[in-house]
Design an enzyme around this catalytic site. Structure first.
Site, PDB file in Angstrom:
ATOM      1  N   HIS A  31       0.838  -1.208   0.000  1.00  0.00           N
ATOM      2  CA  HIS A  31       0.000   0.000   0.000  1.00  0.00           C
ATOM      3  C   HIS A  31       0.873   1.259   0.000  1.00  0.00           C
ATOM      4  CE1 HIS A  31      -3.665   2.336   1.101  1.00  0.00           C
ATOM      5  NE2 HIS A  31      -2.773   3.127   1.683  1.00  0.00           N
ATOM      6  N   GLU A  32       1.811   1.307   0.920  1.00  0.00           N
ATOM      7  CA  GLU A  32       2.646   2.510   1.035  1.00  0.00           C
ATOM      8  C   GLU A  32       3.605   2.646  -0.149  1.00  0.00           C
ATOM      9  OE1 GLU A  32       1.906   4.727   3.058  1.00  0.00           O
ATOM     10  OE2 GLU A  32       0.554   3.577   4.328  1.00  0.00           O
ATOM     11  N   HIS A  35       1.833   4.490  -2.848  1.00  0.00           N
ATOM     12  CA  HIS A  35       1.897   5.939  -2.644  1.00  0.00           C
ATOM     13  C   HIS A  35       3.272   6.477  -3.041  1.00  0.00           C
ATOM     14  CE1 HIS A  35      -1.950   6.218  -0.759  1.00  0.00           C
ATOM     15  NE2 HIS A  35      -1.623   5.617   0.372  1.00  0.00           N
TER      16      HIS A  35
END
Length: 450
Positions: A31-32, A35
């Site tokens: 997820h990170e 980003h």
């Protein structure tokens, strides 16, 4: 205190925590990273990439000036971009004012970048979660394969009786004189199973090495445990994959459907099971649990279940699917989780199903340990399911979550200007309060729901 009696429970607790940390770390890292990498592609500089919160255990700074770190508390993570004041991407007003006269440096901050760059960067986290799920489901489909059609015996399962003559490689043509429908027949295949006589030994018409034969074989869908659902009556009682249930409340059974009928009619009363395991019969007592199950129309129906998944009397032979077919499986499974989660949440809000269906960190940890104990494929499959759930949760339009930021960007796109800093601070406070309330509610479910 009985120390020796405590050790297995302690070992189970450590295993559960370890499985939970591994699953969560993989999902958070993906997820990170979504980003981070999309932010980098769109020109936004990342100051910190952190797995975990709290005191930093290890860190290094790369050539781009990003600090990559592992922190003590492995229950999340974040990317802190240039111009952020915290892990939730709040604006560092002092830093932004210092860059006000430097347009180039301002462009590389999260709050000074063009709207498209900010929106893509924020959306990338959930998108990467969905992509992880699709890739895992794709890989599982390619590895496990799809059952060969016509149905073919791959490997024989261990069953209480060995008075059968089915063998690996046998191609099934009919059972008890009824032609076997295609596996893709849907309702037709279900009707075929329903109409089979519930007897311990059935007559199979097969093709073996080009020769057509009729041989005795077991009931096609015996009361066999192929998987045990986490946090179910079966798991709590100690049933395992490979167990065969031979009797319920003293009554012999030969079909999985018989077990299902008895459990559904039990009204939640304890059920006495006789289980065949590795050549010996063992007694188990299970109390069925009311379970809200999704229906094809999106609604839910409550049934009593003990939490086992059945299987055929043999392992079907498989074929490796095409890349397109396996990718379609990955997309279908991910979409099914998304729509099922949204439907379940809606039904909880209107009161049609229990809010106990919402699990918190304890429930997720227990499920992580249970799936890990069933093998690597089950655990990896669970990571895919949880990754989709995390991606979907982050898209909810709640300030402090990715979905809340996307709502702010949509407002900016429509009005031509972002919400005021004061409004953002107020809304972010509300969002954090909502997220904490949801977490506490889910934790209460873990602790107090039956």
């Amino acid at each position: 205190m009985d120390i020796m009696g405590f050790l297995p429970e302690f070992g189970g607790l450590i295993w559960t925590i370890l499985a939970f940390v591994v699953a969560l770390s993989v999902i958070v890292a993906i997820h990170e990273y979504g980003h981070y990498i999309v932010g980098r592609w769109t020109g936004i500089k990342a100051d910190v990439f952190s797995l975990g919160f709290g005191p930093v255990l290890f860190s290094r700074v790369d050539k781009r000036g990003t600090r990559w770190q592992f922190a003590l508390l492995p229950f999340g993570g974040y990317v802190k971009f240039a111009g952020d004041s915290d892990a939730a991407s709040g604006k560092d007003e002092t830093a932004m004012e210092a860059l006000a006269d430097d347009p180039e440096a301002l462009r590389h901050t999260m709050h000074g970048a063009p709207l498209y760059a900010r929106a893509l960067t924020v959306a990338a986290g959930p998108v990467f979660n969905f992509a992880l799920s699709i890739i895992i489901f794709f890989a599982v489909a390619m590895t496990a394969g799809t059952a060969r059609d016509p149905l073919t015996v791959g490997a024989l399962r261990a069953l209480p009786s060995d008075a059968y003559e089915l063998a690996p490689g046998d191609v099934l043509r009919a059972v008890e004189g009824t032609p076997l429908p295609s596996l893709s027949a849907g309702e037709g295949y279900g009707d075929f199973l329903t109409n089979l006589p519930q007897e311990a030994v059935l007559s199979y018409d097969i093709t073996r090495d080009g020769e057509e034969l009729t041989v005795p074989g077991p009931y096609l869908m015996p009361p066999l445990v192929s998987n045990v659902a986490p946090q179910s009556a079966a798991q709590e009682a100690g049933l395992r994959s490979g167990d065969v249930i031979t009797a319920v409340n003293g009554q012999e059974i030969v079909a999985f459907g018989e077990l299902k009928e008895v459990v559904e009619a039990s009204e939640g009363a304890p059920q006495e099971l006789t289980v065949w395991r590795d050549g010996e019969s063992l007694p188990f007592t299970l109390v069925p649990k009311a379970t809200d199950e999704p229906q094809p129309d999106g609604s839910f129906k409550q049934n009593l279940r003990i939490g086992i998944v059945g299987g055929m009397a043999f392992v079907p032979a498989t074929d490796t699917p095409g890349v397109g077919e396996a990718l379609g499986t990955g997309l279908d499974n991910t979409w099914r989780i998304i729509t099922g989660s949204i439907s379940g949440l809606r039904e909880m809000i209107v009161g049609n199903i229990s809010t106990c269906n919402l699990s918190g960190p304890v429930g997720i940890a227990q499920t992580s340990g249970a799936m890990a104990s069933q093998g690597a494929q089950s655990f990896i499959y669970f990571i895919a399911v949880l990754s989709t759930a995390v991606g979907l949760l982050n898209l909810f339009p709640i300030p402090a979550l990715d979905g809340g930021h996307l709502v702010f960007y949509a407002y900016e796109a429509v009005t031509g200007k972002p919400p005021s800093d004061g409004a953002l601070r107020f809304l972010m406070s509300i969002g954090i309060a909502l997220v904490l309330t949801l977490m506490l509610f889910a934790l209460g479910n873990d602790l107090f729901c039956p």
